[in-house]
Design a protein around this motif. Structure first.
Motif, PDB file in Angstrom:
ATOM      1  N   PRO A  56       0.799  -1.229   0.000  1.00 40.39           N
ATOM      2  CA  PRO A  56       0.000   0.000   0.000  1.00 40.39           C
ATOM      3  C   PRO A  56       0.832   1.279   0.000  1.00 40.39           C
ATOM      4  N   PHE A  84       6.212   3.442   6.185  1.00 41.51           N
ATOM      5  CA  PHE A  84       4.921   3.461   5.492  1.00 41.51           C
ATOM      6  C   PHE A  84       3.829   2.868   6.394  1.00 41.51           C
ATOM      7  N   GLY A 101       4.544  -6.745   7.133  1.00 41.59           N
ATOM      8  CA  GLY A 101       4.953  -8.093   6.772  1.00 41.59           C
ATOM      9  C   GLY A 101       5.175  -8.171   5.285  1.00 41.59           C
ATOM     10  N   ILE A 138       5.187 -15.392  -4.170  1.00 43.79           N
ATOM     11  CA  ILE A 138       4.111 -14.449  -3.831  1.00 43.79           C
ATOM     12  C   ILE A 138       2.849 -14.762  -4.648  1.00 43.79           C
TER      13      ILE A 138
END
Ligand SMILES: C[S@@+](CC[C@H](N)C(=O)[O-])C[C@H]1O[C@@H](n2cnc3c(N)ncnc32)[C@H](O)[C@@H]1O
Length: 194
Positions: A56, A84, A101, A138
């Motif tokens: 984000p 962030f 994370g 991922i």
């Protein structure tokens, strides 16, 4: 006033983040409002109950997602950068959970938080600057986590995520958003509904 200052600071904080970790942040400016609009449309957020956002950053995408999500929905934002994460914590919305994370640990993060299988995973993490092994891990985690019929929407400046995703989900739909610096591609996949 505080809120206005925070919005004005955002590009500066983003640039600082890039200077701290250029490969991890992958861009010098946050996504444009045109790109945000496209992402919201392509993710079909208005009918989502649970959404995960990967990368984000300073929260521009997070606020756009929250503006489009129904009242009872949940949004989990997973971000590696501590600064962030601290900034994201200033967004006051009961639907938002922020987690420091890695997207590479998505399955474990969701399990630990009893977060339901997401209808949407929205990703801005830069696949082009990470190893192929990490990128593949991922995308596997995303596929495993998504609810049947769920959408994986990845916005990128380069095309590597297209190959990584195709190996797991099949061919993507690709949309170009030229009104971004630099122009961005949005890749979208749907997990089989069975
Ligand atoms: C290009 S920025 C996107 C920021 C924001 N979503 C936007 O569009 O303006 C990519 C973000 O992904 C984060 N990131 C990179 N690798 C990550 C990972 N493995 N897990 C979680 N976040 C990651 C970076 O720290 C950075 O905040």
């Amino acid at each position: 006033m505080k809120r206005l200052r925070s919005t004005l600071d955002e590009p500066i904080d983003f640039l600082r983040g890039f200077l701290r970790k250029p490969q991890q942040v992958g861009s010098v400016v946050p996504s444009s409002r045109y790109l945000l609009r496209r992402l919201v449309e392509l993710a079909e957020l208005e009918r989502a109950n649970a959404v995960v956002e990967l990368g984000p950053g300073t929260g521009g995408t997070t606020r756009a997602v929250l503006a489009a999500l129904p009242p009872g929905a949940r949004l989990l934002a997973v971000e590696l950068d501590e600064t962030f994460v601290e900034r994201l914590g200033r967004i006051r919305d009961p639907r938002l959970e922020v987690c420091r994370g890695s997207a590479a640990d998505l399955a474990a993060i969701l399990e630990r938080r009893s977060f339901p299988a997401p209808d949407v995973v929205l990703s801005g993490i830069p696949f082009s600057t990470m190893s192929t092994e990490l990128g593949a891990r991922i995308v596997q985690q995303v596929e495993r986590a998504l609810a049947p019929g769920g959408r994986f929407v990845a916005y990128q400046l380069r095309g590597k995520v297209g190959d990584l995703g195709e190996a797991i989900f099949g061919p993507p739909e690709i949309v170009l958003e030229p009104r971004n610096l630099p122009p961005a591609r949005i890749f979208r996949w749907r997990k089989r509904a069975v």
